[in-house]
Design a protein around this motif. Sequence first.
Motif, PDB file in Angstrom:
ATOM      1  N   UNK A   1       0.878  -1.116   0.083  1.00 40.57           N
ATOM      2  CA  UNK A   1      -0.040   0.240  -0.055  1.00 40.57           C
ATOM      3  C   UNK A   1       0.901   1.116  -0.013  1.00 40.57           C
ATOM      4  N   UNK A   2       0.971   1.882  -1.091  1.00 41.05           N
ATOM      5  CA  UNK A   2       1.727   3.182  -1.211  1.00 41.05           C
ATOM      6  C   UNK A   2       0.888   4.349  -0.660  1.00 41.05           C
ATOM      7  N   UNK A   3       1.200   4.790   0.636  1.00 43.78           N
ATOM      8  CA  UNK A   3       0.547   5.831   1.215  1.00 43.78           C
ATOM      9  C   UNK A   3       0.652   7.178   0.432  1.00 43.78           C
ATOM     10  N   UNK A   4      -0.059   8.066   0.718  1.00 43.37           N
ATOM     11  CA  UNK A   4       0.153   9.433   0.276  1.00 43.37           C
ATOM     12  C   UNK A   4       1.479   9.828   0.970  1.00 43.37           C
ATOM     13  N   UNK A   5       2.171  10.837   0.015  1.00 47.69           N
ATOM     14  CA  UNK A   5       3.310  11.297   0.655  1.00 47.69           C
ATOM     15  C   UNK A   5       3.128  12.292   1.752  1.00 47.69           C
ATOM     16  N   UNK A   6       3.467  12.046   3.019  1.00 43.86           N
ATOM     17  CA  UNK A   6       3.102  12.655   4.203  1.00 43.86           C
ATOM     18  C   UNK A   6       3.522  11.842   5.566  1.00 43.86           C
ATOM     19  N   UNK A   7       4.413  12.544   6.116  1.00 44.31           N
ATOM     20  CA  UNK A   7       4.761  11.904   7.231  1.00 44.31           C
ATOM     21  C   UNK A   7       4.095  12.069   8.723  1.00 44.31           C
ATOM     22  N   UNK A   8       3.138  12.983   8.491  1.00 54.32           N
ATOM     23  CA  UNK A   8       2.416  13.270   9.745  1.00 54.32           C
ATOM     24  C   UNK A   8       1.247  12.391  10.039  1.00 54.32           C
ATOM     25  N   UNK A   9      -0.069  12.488   9.378  1.00 54.45           N
ATOM     26  CA  UNK A   9      -0.990  11.809   9.524  1.00 54.45           C
ATOM     27  C   UNK A   9      -0.975  10.293   9.375  1.00 54.45           C
ATOM     28  N   UNK A  10      -0.569  10.050   8.205  1.00 60.04           N
ATOM     29  CA  UNK A  10      -0.608   8.310   7.960  1.00 60.04           C
ATOM     30  C   UNK A  10      -0.187   7.638   9.048  1.00 60.04           C
ATOM     31  N   UNK A  11       0.597   8.198   9.853  1.00 61.00           N
ATOM     32  CA  UNK A  11       1.097   7.317  11.150  1.00 61.00           C
ATOM     33  C   UNK A  11      -0.215   7.145  12.120  1.00 61.00           C
ATOM     34  N   UNK A  12      -1.182   7.825  12.058  1.00 58.13           N
ATOM     35  CA  UNK A  12      -2.414   7.438  12.915  1.00 58.13           C
ATOM     36  C   UNK A  12      -3.393   6.632  12.384  1.00 58.13           C
ATOM     37  N   UNK A  13      -3.271   6.193  11.145  1.00 60.25           N
ATOM     38  CA  UNK A  13      -4.528   5.637  10.373  1.00 60.25           C
ATOM     39  C   UNK A  13      -3.803   4.236  10.189  1.00 60.25           C
ATOM     40  N   UNK A  14      -4.051   3.347  10.940  1.00 54.29           N
ATOM     41  CA  UNK A  14      -4.012   1.973  10.737  1.00 54.29           C
ATOM     42  C   UNK A  14      -4.919   1.381   9.311  1.00 54.29           C
TER      43      UNK A  14
END
Length: 223
Positions: free
Chosen positions: A118-131
Amino acid sequence: MSKKITVEKKVLSENDRLAADIRKKLEKQKIVTLNLVSSPGSGKTSLLERTLKELGNKFNMALIAGDVQTENDADRLKRAGGKNVRPVITGGACHLDARMVTRALDEMNLKGVDILFIENVGNLVCPSSYDLGEDMKVVLMSTTEGDDKPLKYPSMFRRSSVLIINKIDLLGLSNFDIKQAEKNARTINADLKVFEISCLKETGLEAWYDWLGNQVTSKKGKK
Ligand code: MG
Ligand code: ZN
């Protein structure tokens, strides 16, 4: 508690519920699932292109490519040989959430899949909170970024299991200190598995491929 915090908590617990469903489904099918996170431009898509080309004959790989706008990354992955690629356009959201992944998976054929990226959106902040129901988060950083990124975005590095440092062919052309970067990362998360790679020059990738193969083997071995 402020209203905003209450709403955020509700969204996240709904997300966690959906993520648990995804995890159960993928676990049942013994699919190794990796959630790739990084700043924009660290090389998530490049790493997946290389991986598809190198391991495409060995493993059945499915990919979800998240972006705020455009299907460019999904198209690149298809050109690199990805046969099971699903773009997800978030339409503004700066992260993928479990609902988007659930919808994508509903439209994908997962039969025989060994690895789901799963290639997430480039962003080091909120993707960390979304399992997203993944086995692990894989965080990338590149030598064109600051080596203090792990200190600035600790939550992402704490929640990741693997750190990939890309663009090592450019070491020495900037102030980036790779030893310091790793030290910073380990200050936040001592258990991080670290790979030093260059997607462009194809260096350090063997260790990554081996590691991926081991993940598949150990997942298949599980009852
Ligand atoms: Mg990308
Ligand atoms: Zn976001």
